[in-house]
Design an enzyme around this catalytic site. Structure first.
Site, PDB file in Angstrom:
ATOM      1  N   HIS A  13       0.834  -1.209   0.000  1.00 55.54           N
ATOM      2  CA  HIS A  13       0.000   0.000   0.000  1.00 55.54           C
ATOM      3  C   HIS A  13       0.867   1.256   0.000  1.00 55.54           C
ATOM      4  O   HIS A  13       0.645   2.182  -0.768  1.00 55.54           O
ATOM      5  CB  HIS A  13      -0.918   0.030   1.230  1.00 55.54           C
ATOM      6  CG  HIS A  13      -2.195  -0.732   1.053  1.00 55.54           C
ATOM      7  ND1 HIS A  13      -2.227  -2.103   0.986  1.00 55.54           N
ATOM      8  CD2 HIS A  13      -3.476  -0.318   0.921  1.00 55.54           C
ATOM      9  CE1 HIS A  13      -3.484  -2.489   0.837  1.00 55.54           C
ATOM     10  NE2 HIS A  13      -4.265  -1.430   0.787  1.00 55.54           N
ATOM     11  N   LYS A  51     -10.294  -9.324   6.184  1.00 58.87           N
ATOM     12  CA  LYS A  51     -11.001  -9.811   7.370  1.00 58.87           C
ATOM     13  C   LYS A  51     -10.976  -8.755   8.468  1.00 58.87           C
ATOM     14  O   LYS A  51     -10.045  -7.956   8.541  1.00 58.87           O
ATOM     15  CB  LYS A  51     -10.390 -11.113   7.873  1.00 58.87           C
ATOM     16  CG  LYS A  51      -9.031 -10.950   8.537  1.00 58.87           C
ATOM     17  CD  LYS A  51      -8.620 -12.226   9.225  1.00 58.87           C
ATOM     18  CE  LYS A  51      -7.225 -12.147   9.832  1.00 58.87           C
ATOM     19  NZ  LYS A  51      -7.190 -11.579  11.176  1.00 58.87           N
TER      20      LYS A  51
END
Lengths: 178, 284
Positions: free
Chosen positions: A36, A101
């Site tokens: 990222h 998740k």
């Protein structure tokens, strides 16, 4: 139960609602903290994210067999670690689905409105996850390592994925996200 | 069998075969759930456990930090270079794609690529009355490890304060540590002892209760409170947030009250072997 294909159309994304179950086919890209950061620093990505628009928070176990990668174990990592980067990644690269998740923070939910959904895959289910990876296309930024590098994968009917945050800002997570 | 081969097999079993008590607890939890999302999550966990066992592949891609508990029999006279052998076994397991290379130097974040590092694998030693060695492998994944906590609360705060602390923490964690998890709680000791107690509690077999009646009752109350939050499997809502709450305790300073928390995710991986030396070989 819905079947969706990557790259997913905006129309399909906007029609998904919290609690829906989907199965995903097509191209996906894995990305964790390091990827990222690097995506946001890069002038140009070394991969065609527009072919997919799906970001999967994961760091698989891969085995190199005579130059070909084989996916051994593949499941989601905790998404909240990417909370600080995700709004900019959605804005800049137009991600339409994030798979992970545990859910994501308020700023991400806000950034997702009208254009992106969060799909939850059951944590720890990596033997099942690997069985739905049809092909390992490439490893991008290999210097980041097996877990942190960006894996470009072809998946088939990957799921069940639960729409846990929809494009209207509704979320199934009652706690644990900031 | 060669010792190293035995240790690699122990690691392989640890990450591919989930203990039966955990699988049974998940089966029972699945029957209790009413929501279709909670049921779907638990049934995928059970399917995954079966597939990992059948194909001999890691249950979860996060094969964690290698952690070993070594119990040495006082009458065992064949104590070898335990740490060196475990380190080699970890390296071999990584090269065979049984373990994901997870270990980095903390500041540079440079990966060792073989899961060894300064102080890694983590090895805990203890002695017992016997003539053999017992080794337990309990890999520690990051999802639960990142939720660990230590509090030094006001002495004499009592059980109500522990209930409040745990509940606040459980709410803050939500679905991040892959519920339904096992909550390990350390009560008392010194700060470092308390964290060790919590760790040991988190890998205790599920049906075992604390031998102290008062603590066993507290375990039961905490389990009801945690499951009453409705956080549920993977934080998506449901009746099962924890499979068990386990407490381990030690005495403490009159002016302290350490409380620690350590968790195992639903993939509560642990494998043990007993080792005996016979001439030049080792028997399991």
């Amino acid at each position: 139960m819905k079947k969706i294909n990557a790259p997913i159309s905006l129309e399909t994304i906007r029609a998904l609602r919290c609690g829906d179950t989907v199965f995903l086919s097509g191209r996906i890209f894995t990305a964790r903290d390091a990827a990222h950061k690097r995506m946001l620093k890069a002038k140009k990505l070394p991969f065609k994210f527009e072919d997919s628009l799906v970001l999967f928070h994961a760091g698989p176990i891969m085995k190199n067999e005579d130059g070909d990668w084989k996916c051994i174990s593949f499941g989601p990592t905790t998404s909240s670690r990417m909370d600080d980067f995700e709004p900019d990644v959605i804005e800049r690269f137009g991600a339409r689905a994030i798979v992970g998740k545990g859910g994501m923070g308020k700023k991400v939910v806000e950034a997702m409105k009208g254009r992106c959904v969060y799909l939850a895959f059951t944590g720890g289910c990596a033997a099942v996850g690997a069985s739905m990876v049809k092909r390992v296309v490439a490893l991008h930024w290999p210097d980041l390592g097996m877990a942190e590098g960006v894996w470009e994968l072809e998946v088939e009917n990957f799921g069940p994925l639960i729409v846990a945050i929809d494009s209207k800002g509704k979320s199934l997570y009652k706690s644990g996200t900031r | 069998m060669y010792l190293r081969e035995i240790l690699v097999k122990l690691i392989e079993k640890g990450v591919t075969h989930l203990p039966g008590d955990v699988e049974n607890a998940l089966l029972a939890a699945g029957r209790k759930e009413k929501s279709s999302i909670a049921k779907a999550n638990i049934s995928l966990m059970l399917k995954n456990i079966g597939l990992a066992r059948k194909e001999n592949v890691p249950i979860c891609q996060d094969t964690g930090v290698p952690v070993f508990f070594v119990r040495i029999g006082r009458r065992c006279d064949h104590v070898f270079d335990i740490e060196g052998e475990l380190r080699q076994a970890v390296r071999i397991a990584t090269s065979k794609s049984i373990l994901r290379p997870n270990i980095v130097e903390p500041l540079s974040r440079e990966n060792s690529l073989d899961n060894s590092g300064a102080g890694i694998p983590v090895v805990h030693y203890s002695l017992f009355d016997g003539s053999h060695l017992e080794i337990t492998f309990a890999p520690k994944g990051a999802g639960t490890e990142n939720m660990s906590a230590l509090w030094m609360i006001r002495p004499g705060s009592g059980e109500k304060e522990i209930e409040k602390l745990v509940l606040e923490k459980v709410t803050a964690m939500g679905g991040k540590p892959c519920p339904p998890y096992i909550l390990g709680i350390g009560v008392g000791g010194t700060s470092e002892k308390c964290l060790e107690l919590a760790k040991i509690a988190s890998i205790r077999p599920l049906r075992e209760k604390n031998k102290d009646k008062r603590l066993a009752l507290l375990e039961g109350r905490l389990l009801s409170l945690v499951n009453g939050t409705g956080i549920g499997p993977m934080g998506l809502g449901g009746r099962t947030t924890a499979l068990a709450v386990n407490i381990e305790s030690a005495s403490c300073h009159t002016a302290t009250m350490p409380i620690a928390l350590a968790l195992s995710c639903w993939a509560d991986r642990r494998a043990s072997i007993a080792l005996r030396r016979h001439g030049h070989t080792w028997m399991v």
